[in-house]
Design a protein around this motif. Structure first.
Motif: not given
Length: 139
Positions: A62, A66, A69, A86, A89
């Protein structure tokens, strides 16, 4: 007569650029800190993520996603793609909080609070994006 409005537009665009940079910068700092904590597998980040129902083994992945992104958002050429990713996300974060029954305003909607400076900062920095998503009727 044209010089005055044009000069005001340049000054306004400079202010918008700096406001956009500030908004984006704050969002980037927060998201990068969160991603780094996951990648480094720091105990508070592992605890927070596992409390949301994810396994310890998922935390690193994860954090990498992240980080990717955020990196795309930071680079001007790929910033719109980064903002779109994002947004996905943030949608996943919202869904996770809904699933575990988190409080609405403090937890479930928190990704929306982060998305606002992500998109607001980007739109202030990018005139083409502003034109694309403008809600004004063109004459």
């Amino acid at each position: 007569m044209n010089a005055v409005p044009q000069a005001q537009a340049v000054i306004g665009s400079r202010k918008a650029q700096w406001a956009g940079r500030l908004m984006s910068g704050l969002a980037i700092l927060f998201l990068a800190f969160d991603a780094l904590g996951k990648v480094l597998r720091l105990p508070p980040f592992i605890q927070g993520t596992t409390e949301l129902g994810y396994t310890v083994s998922a935390v690193f992945g994860l954090g990498l996603v992240q980080s990717l992104c955020v990196a795309l958002y930071v680079v001007p050429r790929t910033s719109v793609l980064g903002a779109i990713l994002l947004t996905g996300w943030f949608g996943g974060a919202i869904a996770t909080h809904v699933r575990v029954g988190s409080p609405l305003f403090s937890h479930t909607l928190f990704p929306v609070y982060v998305a606002l400076p992500v998109w607001g900062g980007l739109s202030l920095r990018n005139a083409r994006l502003r034109a694309l998503i403008s809600m004004r009727v063109r004459e």
